[in-house]
Write a protein that holds these residues in place. Structure first.
Motif, PDB file in Angstrom:
ATOM      1  N   ALA A 439      54.958  77.024  30.496  1.00 41.21           N
ATOM      2  CA  ALA A 439      54.723  78.273  29.761  1.00 41.21           C
ATOM      3  C   ALA A 439      53.295  78.326  29.227  1.00 41.21           C
ATOM      4  CB  ALA A 439      55.728  78.388  28.613  1.00 41.21           C
ATOM      5  N   LEU A 440      52.774  77.197  28.754  1.00 39.78           N
ATOM      6  CA  LEU A 440      51.408  77.168  28.225  1.00 39.78           C
ATOM      7  C   LEU A 440      50.370  77.370  29.331  1.00 39.78           C
ATOM      8  CD1 LEU A 440      51.466  74.340  25.527  1.00 39.78           C
ATOM      9  CD2 LEU A 440      51.931  76.785  25.294  1.00 39.78           C
ATOM     10  N   VAL A 441      50.649  76.902  30.535  1.00 35.31           N
ATOM     11  CA  VAL A 441      49.740  77.137  31.660  1.00 35.31           C
ATOM     12  C   VAL A 441      49.584  78.636  31.905  1.00 35.31           C
ATOM     13  CG1 VAL A 441      49.502  76.938  34.163  1.00 35.31           C
ATOM     14  CG2 VAL A 441      50.091  74.929  32.809  1.00 35.31           C
ATOM     15  N   ILE A 442      50.687  79.359  31.878  1.00 35.37           N
ATOM     16  CA  ILE A 442      50.646  80.810  32.102  1.00 35.37           C
ATOM     17  C   ILE A 442      49.822  81.490  31.021  1.00 35.37           C
ATOM     18  CG2 ILE A 442      52.054  82.903  32.198  1.00 35.37           C
ATOM     19  CD1 ILE A 442      54.313  81.167  33.359  1.00 35.37           C
ATOM     20  N   VAL A 443      50.029  81.108  29.766  1.00 33.48           N
ATOM     21  CA  VAL A 443      49.282  81.710  28.662  1.00 33.48           C
ATOM     22  C   VAL A 443      47.786  81.429  28.808  1.00 33.48           C
ATOM     23  CG1 VAL A 443      48.938  81.714  26.157  1.00 33.48           C
ATOM     24  CG2 VAL A 443      51.255  81.582  27.082  1.00 33.48           C
ATOM     25  N   ALA A 444      47.427  80.195  29.153  1.00 37.18           N
ATOM     26  CA  ALA A 444      46.017  79.827  29.297  1.00 37.18           C
ATOM     27  C   ALA A 444      45.356  80.581  30.445  1.00 37.18           C
ATOM     28  CB  ALA A 444      45.899  78.317  29.514  1.00 37.18           C
ATOM     29  N   VAL A 445      46.067  80.784  31.541  1.00 29.89           N
ATOM     30  CA  VAL A 445      45.516  81.546  32.679  1.00 29.89           C
ATOM     31  C   VAL A 445      45.277  82.991  32.282  1.00 29.89           C
ATOM     32  CG1 VAL A 445      46.042  82.449  34.969  1.00 29.89           C
ATOM     33  CG2 VAL A 445      46.491  80.044  34.459  1.00 29.89           C
ATOM     34  N   VAL A 446      46.219  83.586  31.553  1.00 29.83           N
ATOM     35  CA  VAL A 446      46.055  84.967  31.086  1.00 29.83           C
ATOM     36  C   VAL A 446      44.827  85.080  30.182  1.00 29.83           C
ATOM     37  CG1 VAL A 446      47.093  86.809  29.695  1.00 29.83           C
ATOM     38  CG2 VAL A 446      48.493  85.538  31.321  1.00 29.83           C
ATOM     39  N   ALA A 447      44.593  84.072  29.316  1.00 23.20           N
ATOM     40  CA  ALA A 447      43.431  84.083  28.430  1.00 23.20           C
ATOM     41  C   ALA A 447      42.129  84.111  29.221  1.00 23.20           C
ATOM     42  CB  ALA A 447      43.476  82.854  27.516  1.00 23.20           C
ATOM     43  N   ILE A 448      42.049  83.342  30.289  1.00 22.37           N
ATOM     44  CA  ILE A 448      40.839  83.331  31.125  1.00 22.37           C
ATOM     45  C   ILE A 448      40.663  84.659  31.844  1.00 22.37           C
ATOM     46  CG2 ILE A 448      39.746  82.244  33.124  1.00 22.37           C
ATOM     47  CD1 ILE A 448      41.180  79.643  32.330  1.00 22.37           C
ATOM     48  N   LEU A 449      41.741  85.186  32.388  1.00 23.11           N
ATOM     49  CA  LEU A 449      41.664  86.425  33.162  1.00 23.11           C
ATOM     50  C   LEU A 449      41.231  87.605  32.315  1.00 23.11           C
ATOM     51  CD1 LEU A 449      44.834  86.106  35.454  1.00 23.11           C
ATOM     52  CD2 LEU A 449      42.429  85.761  36.073  1.00 23.11           C
ATOM     53  N   GLN A 450      41.717  87.691  31.066  1.00 20.87           N
ATOM     54  CA  GLN A 450      41.359  88.852  30.256  1.00 20.87           C
ATOM     55  C   GLN A 450      39.888  88.799  29.840  1.00 20.87           C
ATOM     56  OE1 GLN A 450      41.385  89.760  26.582  1.00 20.87           O
ATOM     57  NE2 GLN A 450      40.850  87.687  25.908  1.00 20.87           N
ATOM     58  N   LEU A 451      39.326  87.592  29.666  1.00 21.78           N
ATOM     59  CA  LEU A 451      37.894  87.486  29.387  1.00 21.78           C
ATOM     60  C   LEU A 451      37.063  87.809  30.631  1.00 21.78           C
ATOM     61  CD1 LEU A 451      37.812  84.256  27.178  1.00 21.78           C
ATOM     62  CD2 LEU A 451      37.172  86.554  26.453  1.00 21.78           C
ATOM     63  N   CYS A 452      37.525  87.363  31.799  1.00 22.09           N
ATOM     64  CA  CYS A 452      36.830  87.694  33.054  1.00 22.09           C
ATOM     65  C   CYS A 452      36.847  89.199  33.298  1.00 22.09           C
ATOM     66  CB  CYS A 452      37.483  86.956  34.215  1.00 22.09           C
ATOM     67  SG  CYS A 452      37.212  85.171  34.236  1.00 22.09           S
ATOM     68  N   ARG A 453      37.970  89.827  33.012  1.00 21.98           N
ATOM     69  CA  ARG A 453      38.080  91.282  33.181  1.00 21.98           C
ATOM     70  C   ARG A 453      37.055  92.006  32.317  1.00 21.98           C
ATOM     71  NH1 ARG A 453      40.714  95.163  30.259  1.00 21.98           N
ATOM     72  NH2 ARG A 453      41.366  97.044  31.380  1.00 21.98           N
ATOM     73  N   PHE A 454      36.900  91.570  31.069  1.00 23.98           N
ATOM     74  CA  PHE A 454      35.925  92.185  30.171  1.00 23.98           C
ATOM     75  C   PHE A 454      34.512  91.986  30.699  1.00 23.98           C
ATOM     76  CE2 PHE A 454      32.944  91.809  26.612  1.00 23.98           C
ATOM     77  CZ  PHE A 454      33.120  93.036  26.001  1.00 23.98           C
ATOM     78  N   MET A 455      34.200  90.783  31.175  1.00 26.27           N
ATOM     79  CA  MET A 455      32.860  90.493  31.675  1.00 26.27           C
ATOM     80  C   MET A 455      32.518  91.364  32.879  1.00 26.27           C
ATOM     81  SD  MET A 455      31.305  86.838  33.000  1.00 26.27           S
ATOM     82  CE  MET A 455      32.424  86.802  34.404  1.00 26.27           C
ATOM     83  N   PHE A 456      33.447  91.464  33.831  1.00 29.23           N
ATOM     84  CA  PHE A 456      33.177  92.271  35.028  1.00 29.23           C
ATOM     85  C   PHE A 456      33.095  93.759  34.700  1.00 29.23           C
ATOM     86  CE2 PHE A 456      35.223  88.578  37.351  1.00 29.23           C
ATOM     87  CZ  PHE A 456      34.014  88.115  37.855  1.00 29.23           C
ATOM     88  N   ARG A 457      33.902  94.209  33.735  1.00 27.34           N
ATOM     89  CA  ARG A 457      33.846  95.607  33.338  1.00 27.34           C
ATOM     90  C   ARG A 457      32.493  95.937  32.705  1.00 27.34           C
ATOM     91  NH1 ARG A 457      38.238  97.158  29.112  1.00 27.34           N
ATOM     92  NH2 ARG A 457      36.738  96.059  27.763  1.00 27.34           N
ATOM     93  N   GLU A 458      31.966  95.004  31.892  1.00 23.32           N
ATOM     94  CA  GLU A 458      30.656  95.220  31.283  1.00 23.32           C
ATOM     95  C   GLU A 458      29.549  95.225  32.334  1.00 23.32           C
ATOM     96  OE1 GLU A 458      29.827  95.935  28.007  1.00 23.32           O
ATOM     97  OE2 GLU A 458      31.975  96.357  28.122  1.00 23.32           O
ATOM     98  N   LYS A 459      29.713  94.393  33.373  1.00 23.39           N
ATOM     99  CA  LYS A 459      28.726  94.402  34.456  1.00 23.39           C
ATOM    100  C   LYS A 459      28.707  95.745  35.174  1.00 23.39           C
ATOM    101  CE  LYS A 459      28.405  89.494  35.687  1.00 23.39           C
ATOM    102  NZ  LYS A 459      28.632  88.501  36.769  1.00 23.39           N
ATOM    103  N   VAL A 460      29.899  96.295  35.400  1.00 18.45           N
ATOM    104  CA  VAL A 460      29.996  97.598  36.072  1.00 18.45           C
ATOM    105  C   VAL A 460      29.359  98.680  35.219  1.00 18.45           C
ATOM    106  CG1 VAL A 460      31.602  99.383  36.854  1.00 18.45           C
ATOM    107  CG2 VAL A 460      32.032  96.975  37.412  1.00 18.45           C
ATOM    108  N   VAL A 461      29.631  98.661  33.903  1.00 19.41           N
ATOM    109  CA  VAL A 461      29.070  99.667  33.002  1.00 19.41           C
ATOM    110  C   VAL A 461      27.549  99.554  32.963  1.00 19.41           C
ATOM    111  CG1 VAL A 461      28.917 100.392  30.588  1.00 19.41           C
ATOM    112  CG2 VAL A 461      31.143  99.838  31.592  1.00 19.41           C
ATOM    113  N   THR A 462      27.034  98.325  32.893  1.00 20.84           N
ATOM    114  CA  THR A 462      25.583  98.116  32.856  1.00 20.84           C
ATOM    115  C   THR A 462      24.927  98.588  34.150  1.00 20.84           C
ATOM    116  OG1 THR A 462      25.895  96.184  31.424  1.00 20.84           O
ATOM    117  CG2 THR A 462      23.780  96.395  32.549  1.00 20.84           C
ATOM    118  N   ALA A 463      25.554  98.273  35.282  1.00 23.54           N
ATOM    119  CA  ALA A 463      25.009  98.714  36.575  1.00 23.54           C
ATOM    120  C   ALA A 463      24.986 100.235  36.668  1.00 23.54           C
ATOM    121  CB  ALA A 463      25.842  98.126  37.711  1.00 23.54           C
TER     122      ALA A 463
END
Length: 471
Positions: A439-463
């Protein structure tokens, strides 16, 4: 209005005072894990009952931290910080001298209220003291890192203190340190400015949000026992929904709302608070499982477990002071958060490998290194900065309160999730540690993915912004 200039030395002292508060707030969450067996023996209560010593602290903090942030903005940062710190000192002293279990629980709840007042005020003080963006990020990085160090240190020294001096000293150690912080706060933190148009504190909304947090925490905590009292659980859930709907409607029309929902539209606020929720959902269950694993599987005593973990807490301090600033400079806040979350995931994987291979100790040391020394020291400051940096200074107390609520509620959610997995494992004859760690593996993966999503979204907005600029 003239605002006196604060010297560099005074800024350092103010930051130290704020860090002392967050360090001992975080330490108090984890230090009791190794001391609970001593309390259980002293009061002659079952493990399920003695666990309320931890649960009440989390419930009180989660319930009052938003109100603490609001009061810091309305009444004053310095006043609320000193009030909360004094309450924490008195409650710690009372808990150490407890002669009954009920008295201990009451003092533990007051500790939670005290830190719920002090921590948002401390974050608002830092924001007001460090005005340049670079120095503000650096100050918040140190502040957040001290929380990670506090978590790791509490896990390490809890067993040593309870084994050598008795469980009472996990409370007594707070008194001289936080007492010193109060004295320094009186001396060095500037007095709160008087606002020309004072706002109302909106106590009713404060009471409502506290009630909501308490009910939500109870529902999460009791999730694994629905079958025992389904009618009561359903009634409490309905009451929670009705209260939440009324609270949201009230806040939208109130002249001085407790929660400004527009904050969640600011860049990074939602991502930072989700990150705090997921970090709490990962770390506290990890602490719970690690405590059981070291003593029940590897056969360590509480003092031996403390000695094993202590060097890793020292290492977390070194990383926070010397490595973290370079990470922020080279990677930025979001990438640093992703790196820290990846360490958290790696630590859980090492924990799993320790349990399912014959090399138990090397892999568990790898898990502690990744989570205690690296993950918390890097992730907590990053998501704290992300949740607050875009918020107006006048609402930093509220924003930090929301962030603290998310982290605390995440801990309750994660513990309940692991508890459910353990119950399912027991019924279906699965492996208990395997189910909880999965269960903790799933939570940790979700934590990484939501930060990656924010980073890529900011890259798109900046571009897109660069594309709109005429050549």
């Amino acid at each position: 209005m003239f605002v006196p200039k604060i010297s560099i030395m005074e800024k350092r002292i103010i930051l130290t005072v704020a860090c002392m508060a967050i360090f001992f707030e975080a330490l108090d969450v984890s230090v009791l894990n190794m001391a609970l067996p001593g309390m259980e023996q002293y009061f002659h209560f079952s493990p399920d009952a003695i666990q309320w010593v931890q649960t009440l602290y989390v419930l009180a903090f989660a319930g009052f931290v938003l109100l603490g942030g609001r009061l810091a903005d309305v009444i004053g940062r310095r006043k609320i910080f000193i009030t909360g710190a004094l309450l924490f000192v008195m409650a710690s002293l009372g808990a150490g001298f407890s002669v009954s279990f009920a008295w201990l629980l009451g003092c533990r709840a007051l500790q939670g209220v005290g830190v719920a007042l002090a921590i948002p005020a401390a974050m608002a003080i830092i924001s007001h003291t460090f005005t340049e963006p670079a120095e503000k990020n650096r100050a918040f990085g140190i502040f957040g890192a001290m929380a990670g160090i506090g978590f790791a240190t509490g896990l390490a020294i809890g067993g040593l203190i309870s084994a050598w001096w008795g469980w009472q000293w996990v409370f007594f150690i707070n008194v001289p340190v936080i007492g010193t912080a109060v004295v320094l706060a009186f001396r060095f933190i500037p007095r709160d400015e008087k606002t020309e148009h004072p706002q109302h504190s909106n106590w009713l909304s404060g009471a409502l949000i506290t009630l909501l947090m308490m009910m939500a925490a109870w529902l999460i905590h009791d999730l694994g026992h629905i079958a025992q009292h389904p009618v009561f659980f359903l009634a409490l859930l309905v009451l929670f929904i009705i209260t939440a709907v009324y609270f949201v409607k009230r806040e939208r029309v109130h002249a001085s709302p407790l929660v400004d929902f527009s904050l969640f539209r600011l860049k990074g606020v939602m991502t930072g608070n989700i990150g705090a929720l997921l970090l709490g959902s990962t770390f506290l269950p990890y602490v719970f499982l690690l405590t059981l694993y070291l003593q029940q599987v590897l056969g360590f005593s509480s003092s031996q477990a403390g000695l094993l973990l202590f060097p890793f807490s020292i290492l977390s301090g070194v990383i926070s002071k010397y490595v973290l600033p370079h990470l922020f400079h080279r990677l930025g806040v979001v990438r640093t958060g992703i790196l820290g979350s990846s360490f958290m995931l790696a630590g859980i994987v090492f924990f799993i490998l320790s349990y399912f291979t014959t090399w138990q100790l090397p892999f568990i040391l790898g898990a502690v290194l990744c989570i205690n020394s690296l993950g918390m020291s890097v992730t907590f400051p990053a998501i704290t900065i992300l949740a607050i940096q875009a918020v107006p200074e006048t609402q930093h107390g509220l924003a930090s309160g929301i962030n603290g609520t998310c982290n605390s509620m995440g801990g309750g959610l994660g513990l309940s999730l692991v508890g459910l997995m353990i119950q399912l494992a027991t019924v279906n004859k699965w492996d208990i540690y395997g189910a909880g760690l999965a269960a903790l593996v799933i939570v940790a993966v979700v934590a990484i993915l939501q930060l990656c999503r924010f980073m890529f979204r900011e890259k798109v907005v900046t571009a897109a912004r660069y594309a709109e600029v005429p050549s």
